[in-house]
Design a protein around this motif. Structure first.
Motif, PDB file in Angstrom:
ATOM      1  N   PRO A   4       0.812  -1.227   0.000  1.00  0.00           N
ATOM      2  CA  PRO A   4       0.000   0.000   0.000  1.00  0.00           C
ATOM      3  C   PRO A   4       0.839   1.268   0.000  1.00  0.00           C
ATOM      4  N   ALA A   5       2.004   1.224   0.653  1.00  0.00           N
ATOM      5  CA  ALA A   5       2.866   2.412   0.675  1.00  0.00           C
ATOM      6  C   ALA A   5       3.363   2.754  -0.721  1.00  0.00           C
ATOM      7  N   LEU A   6       3.692   1.707  -1.504  1.00  0.00           N
ATOM      8  CA  LEU A   6       4.132   1.949  -2.876  1.00  0.00           C
ATOM      9  C   LEU A   6       2.993   2.501  -3.722  1.00  0.00           C
ATOM     10  N   ASP A   7       1.774   1.951  -3.519  1.00  0.00           N
ATOM     11  CA  ASP A   7       0.616   2.465  -4.243  1.00  0.00           C
ATOM     12  C   ASP A   7       0.393   3.939  -3.926  1.00  0.00           C
ATOM     13  N   ALA A   8       0.508   4.287  -2.651  1.00  0.00           N
ATOM     14  CA  ALA A   8       0.308   5.675  -2.245  1.00  0.00           C
ATOM     15  C   ALA A   8       1.356   6.581  -2.869  1.00  0.00           C
ATOM     16  N   GLU A   9       2.590   6.120  -2.914  1.00  0.00           N
ATOM     17  CA  GLU A   9       3.651   6.937  -3.503  1.00  0.00           C
ATOM     18  C   GLU A   9       3.423   7.130  -4.997  1.00  0.00           C
ATOM     19  N   ALA A  10       2.977   6.073  -5.677  1.00  0.00           N
ATOM     20  CA  ALA A  10       2.685   6.189  -7.105  1.00  0.00           C
ATOM     21  C   ALA A  10       1.532   7.170  -7.338  1.00  0.00           C
ATOM     22  N   LEU A  11       0.504   7.102  -6.494  1.00  0.00           N
ATOM     23  CA  LEU A  11      -0.609   8.043  -6.599  1.00  0.00           C
ATOM     24  C   LEU A  11      -0.137   9.474  -6.376  1.00  0.00           C
ATOM     25  N   ARG A  12       0.732   9.649  -5.390  1.00  0.00           N
ATOM     26  CA  ARG A  12       1.237  10.985  -5.086  1.00  0.00           C
ATOM     27  C   ARG A  12       2.022  11.536  -6.278  1.00  0.00           C
ATOM     28  N   GLU A  13       2.868  10.697  -6.864  1.00  0.00           N
ATOM     29  CA  GLU A  13       3.656  11.136  -8.018  1.00  0.00           C
ATOM     30  C   GLU A  13       2.743  11.486  -9.198  1.00  0.00           C
ATOM     31  N   ARG A  14       1.727  10.681  -9.401  1.00  0.00           N
ATOM     32  CA  ARG A  14       0.797  10.966 -10.505  1.00  0.00           C
ATOM     33  C   ARG A  14       0.057  12.272 -10.257  1.00  0.00           C
ATOM     34  N   ALA A  15      -0.386  12.485  -9.031  1.00  0.00           N
ATOM     35  CA  ALA A  15      -1.121  13.703  -8.713  1.00  0.00           C
ATOM     36  C   ALA A  15      -0.235  14.938  -8.873  1.00  0.00           C
ATOM     37  N   VAL A  16       0.999  14.868  -8.374  1.00  0.00           N
ATOM     38  CA  VAL A  16       1.925  15.991  -8.522  1.00  0.00           C
ATOM     39  C   VAL A  16       2.178  16.284  -9.996  1.00  0.00           C
ATOM     40  N   ALA A  17       2.468  15.251 -10.766  1.00  0.00           N
ATOM     41  CA  ALA A  17       2.754  15.443 -12.190  1.00  0.00           C
ATOM     42  C   ALA A  17       1.560  16.053 -12.915  1.00  0.00           C
ATOM     43  N   SER A  18       0.355  15.597 -12.581  1.00  0.00           N
ATOM     44  CA  SER A  18      -0.843  16.111 -13.246  1.00  0.00           C
ATOM     45  C   SER A  18      -1.086  17.570 -12.898  1.00  0.00           C
ATOM     46  N   LEU A  19      -0.887  17.928 -11.642  1.00  0.00           N
ATOM     47  CA  LEU A  19      -1.078  19.319 -11.226  1.00  0.00           C
ATOM     48  C   LEU A  19      -0.024  20.233 -11.835  1.00  0.00           C
ATOM     49  N   VAL A  20       1.216  19.779 -11.865  1.00  0.00           N
ATOM     50  CA  VAL A  20       2.297  20.596 -12.426  1.00  0.00           C
ATOM     51  C   VAL A  20       2.098  20.793 -13.925  1.00  0.00           C
ATOM     52  N   THR A  21       1.733  19.728 -14.634  1.00  0.00           N
ATOM     53  CA  THR A  21       1.487  19.836 -16.075  1.00  0.00           C
ATOM     54  C   THR A  21       0.378  20.837 -16.361  1.00  0.00           C
ATOM     55  N   ALA A  22      -0.692  20.757 -15.574  1.00  0.00           N
ATOM     56  CA  ALA A  22      -1.799  21.692 -15.769  1.00  0.00           C
ATOM     57  C   ALA A  22      -1.353  23.130 -15.515  1.00  0.00           C
ATOM     58  N   ARG A  23      -0.599  23.348 -14.448  1.00  0.00           N
ATOM     59  CA  ARG A  23      -0.192  24.718 -14.129  1.00  0.00           C
ATOM     60  C   ARG A  23       0.790  25.270 -15.160  1.00  0.00           C
ATOM     61  N   ASP A  24       1.672  24.436 -15.665  1.00  0.00           N
ATOM     62  CA  ASP A  24       2.579  24.889 -16.723  1.00  0.00           C
ATOM     63  C   ASP A  24       1.786  25.377 -17.934  1.00  0.00           C
ATOM     64  N   ARG A  25       0.723  24.652 -18.255  1.00  0.00           N
ATOM     65  CA  ARG A  25      -0.090  25.046 -19.407  1.00  0.00           C
ATOM     66  C   ARG A  25      -0.864  26.324 -19.108  1.00  0.00           C
ATOM     67  N   THR A  26      -1.419  26.439 -17.908  1.00  0.00           N
ATOM     68  CA  THR A  26      -2.109  27.667 -17.522  1.00  0.00           C
ATOM     69  C   THR A  26      -1.172  28.865 -17.622  1.00  0.00           C
ATOM     70  N   THR A  27       0.049  28.686 -17.158  1.00  0.00           N
ATOM     71  CA  THR A  27       1.035  29.762 -17.210  1.00  0.00           C
ATOM     72  C   THR A  27       1.315  30.170 -18.650  1.00  0.00           C
TER      73      THR A  27
END
Length: 438
Positions: A4-27
């Motif tokens: 479960p810890a690995l799953d959580a880390e993968a989810l966290r990485e996906r969420a960070v990447a998705s938010l950063v990609t969106a903000r880069d485009r907004t910028t």
């Protein structure tokens, strides 16, 4: 057994990447023009770009900082200014909106705090936090507004502000014009895609009669044939409402097209160019798509037909996440993410082909369907009724598949979009279908 810890880390990485990609485009979308272009309303159909920017930050604050983390509101006094249901787009320029630099600072402040929340988040406990749903929802929300801002850029008058490489040229598509989709049941919608939104749920069995569907979206050349044959002058191809709309608004071609002698030109993000014959037609409303289909002796596919063509794998008798399978989209599969500022030629992306042989079902252009936007059996609004439920009914038509302006995080084989049948500033095209003679 998965840790479960690995799953959580993968989810966290996906969420960070998705938010950063969106903000880069907004910028990118809000920094490529100057202040007056950010505060101006370029069309009564759209908000000023600066409204979208602060609205993105306000939604992120409300859901990630307040709802998930329980933080006090940073700027509660602006909530109503950026409530999409409180003020129609045509009225938003008159509101006391945050000026561009203040809107940027506010959105950046919220983002910094949201990433801190994400760093400590537990992806369980509530429906909002399960599998990182709230973070995925906010990434999708921002990308949806990025697409809206890209539409505003297309409507904006003035010199070119955005650039991107063109899609790779491909040989003229010479494959079959249509594909047979077998009749029978299939699983429509999803119950296990963690970031799927409420209108995509729940998964349910749907019976579809055999039909044939275009292998690729309808092209500019094909649509020009409809125009040249007097398609806009012949009421028998149009619904009564569509014909009234054509007459009332003097429609003669897709939005942004104009005739220049014997050829058609179009305006695309500040550049005037000859309409490319082999690209999917874009900027047509539902009435235009429906009329073309009638003229061609065909019809628009229903939403269920479209999804079966896009997701059904007869070899395994199952529904996949995407036409090509369950893997996330890559650049070889589809034209997504504003990587290009135009559709790719019809027949592109063979790696994205469905098991039945249908191409470009994801990306390039949103595809109008024949269906009204309605809930699936067992639908439950979550986390708020204003995302989907308030739009259900015959007033809105369903679009599927995404466009070149859609980010992969906001595009799946189950993803549903909807709009009024008169709308054509959106990146909308279509493909046609016909019932199979049995």
């Amino acid at each position: 057994m998965t840790d479960p810890a690995l799953d959580a880390e993968a989810l966290r990485e996906r969420a960070v990447a998705s938010l950063v990609t969106a903000r880069d485009r907004t910028t990118l979308l809000t920094s490529c023009v100057d202040g007056p272009d950010l505060t101006a309303q370029h069309s009564p159909l759209m908000s000023p770009l600066v409204w979208d920017l602060a609205h993105i930050g306000n939604q992120e604050e409300q859901w990630l900082l307040r709802a998930v983390a329980g933080h006090e509101a940073i700027r509660p006094e602006i909530d109503t200014l950026y409530d999409a249901f409180e003020h129609p787009r045509s009225e938003r320029p008159k509101l006391p909106l945050l000026p561009p630099e203040e809107a940027r600072r506010y959105a950046a402040d919220v983002r910094g705090r949201a990433l801190d929340v994400l760093e400590r988040a537990a992806f369980h406990g509530t429906r909002l936090t399960e599998a990182g749903f709230a973070f995925g929802m906010i990434a999708q929300h921002e990308q949806q507004h990025d697409e809206t801002m890209l539409i505003t850029h297309q409507l904006r008058r003035g010199p070119q502000a955005l650039t991107a490489p063109d899609p790779e040229p491909v040989p003229l598509f010479t494959g079959p014009a249509e594909v047979l989709v077998p009749g029978g049941p299939f699983t429509m919608g999803t119950s296990d895609e963690p970031w799927a939104l409420d209108n995509e749920r729940p998964a349910h069995r749907r019976e579809v009669a055999p039909f044939r569907i275009d292998t690729t979206p309808v092209t500019n050349a094909a649509y020009q044939a409809f125009i040249e044959d007097g398609g806009y002058d012949e009421p028998r191809w149009w619904t009564a409402e569509g014909w009234a709309h054509v007459r009332r608004n003097s429609l003669t071609a897709p939005l942004f097209w104009r005739r220049d002698g014997r050829q058609w030109l179009r305006r695309r993000f500040g550049v005037t160019e000859v309409v490319p014959p082999d690209e999917p037609v874009v900027h047509v409303c539902w009435y235009e798509a429906d009329a073309y289909a009638r003229w061609a002796g065909r019809r628009l596919p229903t939403e269920a037909e479209w999804e079966k063509a896009a997701r059904y794998d007869p070899a395994g008798d199952r529904s996949t996440r995407y036409p090509w399978g369950d893997a996330d989209p890559g650049p070889e599969h589809a034209n997504l993410g504003q990587r290009h500022l135009r559709p790719a030629p019809a027949g592109s992306y063979p790696a994205g082909e469905s098991p039945l042989g249908v191409r470009q079902l994801i990306g390039d252009v949103w595809e109008w369907t024949a269906s009204d936007f309605l809930p699936y059996p067992g639908f439950r609004a979550f986390p708020y009724k204003e995302y989907s439920e308030v739009f259900f009914g015959p007033e809105y038509k369903v679009l599927r598949g995404g466009s070149f302006a859609v980010d992969p995080v906001a595009c799946r084989g189950t993803f549903r979009n909807w709009d009024l049948p008169i709308r054509r500033q959106i990146f909308s095209g279509f493909r046609t279908a016909r019932s199979e003679d049995v």
